[in-house]
Design a protein around this motif. Structure first.
Motif, PDB file in Angstrom:
ATOM      1  N   ALA A  53      38.714  92.374  74.373  1.00  0.00           N
ATOM      2  CA  ALA A  53      38.204  92.091  73.023  1.00  0.00           C
ATOM      3  C   ALA A  53      38.475  90.653  72.583  1.00  0.00           C
ATOM      4  O   ALA A  53      37.621  90.014  71.958  1.00  0.00           O
ATOM      5  CB  ALA A  53      38.810  93.075  72.021  1.00  0.00           C
ATOM      6  N   ALA A  54      39.659  90.143  72.910  1.00  0.00           N
ATOM      7  CA  ALA A  54      39.990  88.784  72.475  1.00  0.00           C
ATOM      8  C   ALA A  54      39.027  87.765  73.083  1.00  0.00           C
ATOM      9  O   ALA A  54      38.530  86.866  72.383  1.00  0.00           O
ATOM     10  CB  ALA A  54      41.432  88.449  72.853  1.00  0.00           C
ATOM     11  N   ILE A  56      36.027  88.414  74.372  1.00  0.00           N
ATOM     12  CA  ILE A  56      34.667  88.685  73.887  1.00  0.00           C
ATOM     13  C   ILE A  56      34.472  88.061  72.506  1.00  0.00           C
ATOM     14  O   ILE A  56      33.458  87.396  72.246  1.00  0.00           O
ATOM     15  CB  ILE A  56      34.409  90.209  73.849  1.00  0.00           C
ATOM     16  CG1 ILE A  56      34.316  90.763  75.278  1.00  0.00           C
ATOM     17  CG2 ILE A  56      33.144  90.531  73.060  1.00  0.00           C
ATOM     18  CD1 ILE A  56      34.310  92.284  75.346  1.00  0.00           C
ATOM     19  N   ASN A  57      35.460  88.251  71.633  1.00  0.00           N
ATOM     20  CA  ASN A  57      35.322  87.721  70.272  1.00  0.00           C
ATOM     21  C   ASN A  57      35.316  86.198  70.255  1.00  0.00           C
ATOM     22  O   ASN A  57      34.607  85.585  69.458  1.00  0.00           O
ATOM     23  CB  ASN A  57      36.432  88.277  69.384  1.00  0.00           C
ATOM     24  CG  ASN A  57      36.233  89.756  69.100  1.00  0.00           C
ATOM     25  OD1 ASN A  57      35.103  90.255  69.126  1.00  0.00           O
ATOM     26  ND2 ASN A  57      37.316  90.476  68.855  1.00  0.00           N
ATOM     27  N   ARG A  58      36.099  85.597  71.141  1.00  0.00           N
ATOM     28  CA  ARG A  58      36.097  84.131  71.237  1.00  0.00           C
ATOM     29  C   ARG A  58      34.710  83.627  71.632  1.00  0.00           C
ATOM     30  O   ARG A  58      34.179  82.686  71.036  1.00  0.00           O
ATOM     31  CB  ARG A  58      37.134  83.680  72.276  1.00  0.00           C
ATOM     32  CG  ARG A  58      37.094  82.177  72.555  1.00  0.00           C
ATOM     33  CD  ARG A  58      38.207  81.748  73.503  1.00  0.00           C
ATOM     34  NE  ARG A  58      38.195  82.443  74.784  1.00  0.00           N
ATOM     35  CZ  ARG A  58      37.371  82.135  75.795  1.00  0.00           C
ATOM     36  NH1 ARG A  58      36.496  81.153  75.651  1.00  0.00           N
ATOM     37  NH2 ARG A  58      37.422  82.801  76.925  1.00  0.00           N
ATOM     38  N   LYS A  60      31.859  85.293  71.377  1.00  0.00           N
ATOM     39  CA  LYS A  60      30.893  85.624  70.316  1.00  0.00           C
ATOM     40  C   LYS A  60      30.878  84.535  69.252  1.00  0.00           C
ATOM     41  O   LYS A  60      29.812  84.084  68.814  1.00  0.00           O
ATOM     42  CB  LYS A  60      31.260  86.962  69.664  1.00  0.00           C
ATOM     43  CG  LYS A  60      30.758  88.189  70.399  1.00  0.00           C
ATOM     44  CD  LYS A  60      31.123  89.441  69.582  1.00  0.00           C
ATOM     45  CE  LYS A  60      30.542  90.695  70.188  1.00  0.00           C
ATOM     46  NZ  LYS A  60      30.971  91.907  69.446  1.00  0.00           N
ATOM     47  N   ALA A  61      32.080  84.115  68.838  1.00  0.00           N
ATOM     48  CA  ALA A  61      32.172  83.105  67.784  1.00  0.00           C
ATOM     49  C   ALA A  61      31.601  81.772  68.253  1.00  0.00           C
ATOM     50  O   ALA A  61      30.940  81.052  67.497  1.00  0.00           O
ATOM     51  CB  ALA A  61      33.628  82.937  67.357  1.00  0.00           C
ATOM     52  N   THR A  67      26.330  91.218  70.140  1.00  0.00           N
ATOM     53  CA  THR A  67      26.674  92.505  70.729  1.00  0.00           C
ATOM     54  C   THR A  67      27.232  92.316  72.134  1.00  0.00           C
ATOM     55  O   THR A  67      26.949  91.314  72.804  1.00  0.00           O
ATOM     56  CB  THR A  67      25.461  93.459  70.828  1.00  0.00           C
ATOM     57  OG1 THR A  67      24.483  92.877  71.691  1.00  0.00           O
ATOM     58  CG2 THR A  67      24.858  93.706  69.474  1.00  0.00           C
TER      59      THR A  67
END
Ligand SMILES: [Fe+2]
Length: 185
Positions: A53-54, A56-58, A60-61, A67
């Protein structure tokens, strides 16, 4: 660890730093990801996404991805050959193609503008970002197995646009893996 080859030059690049630099020169981002906690390769998709998740979120941002999902391909996948036929012809997308390999292998070919074709043999832990508009094609390796996290800016943008150039037919979709290294060195 990914292995990068320039088939037209007979040149192979290995090692994380060299692979990252080499791919960066043709516009492809390369990263190695570690899960935040151990997760079995066959865990449910939600567990795989949670473990990364970490990262992926990096991404994504940074890249505007909205998605993420997990795709599973194996010899048991229905209509596997038809699916692979769509991937192995040179094409591009209107959005980035981001793939992180959880299990199995994959072979990307990239045809950068003004540069030789480059192949990227990927295994678990490897991530690449192929920017929108980049010409590429994809094959499975001998294990016909890949589990990958995909990130999307817009799911509708994933549709391939084919070049019908025939360039892909000139490159053998061969994965060598570790067995390519002679046992005595
Ligand atoms: Fe693609």
């Amino acid at each position: 660890m990914a292995v990068v080859r320039f088939p037209d030059e007979g040149r192979t690049v290995t090692g994380e730093a060299a692979v990252r630099e080499t791919l960066g020169r043709v516009g492809i981002d390369y990263e190695r990801w570690q899960p935040s906690h151990p997760v079995p390769a066959g865990a449910p998709a939600e567990a795989v996404l949670a473990a990364y998740a970490a990262e992926i979120n990096r991404l994504k941002a940074a890249g505007g991805y909205v998605t993420a999902d997990v795709i599973d391909v194996s010899p048991e996948t229905p209509n596997l050959d038809a699916m692979l036929a769509k991937f192995r012809k040179e094409h591009w997308h209107d959005e980035d193609e981001v793939r992180f390999i959880v299990k199995g292998h994959g072979l990307f070919h990239i045809a950068p503008k003004g540069s030789d074709v480059v192949s990227i043999e990927m295994e678990a832990g490897d991530l690449i970002r192929v920017p929108r508009g980049t010409l590429h094609w994809f094959n499975l390796c001998g294990d016909k197995t890949v589990r990958a996290i995909r990130l999307f800016q817009d799911v509708s943008g994933w549709a391939p646009h084919y070049t019908d150039s025939g360039v892909d037919a000139g490159y053998q979709p061969v994965c060598f893996g570790v067995q390519y290294i002679p046992a005595d060195i």
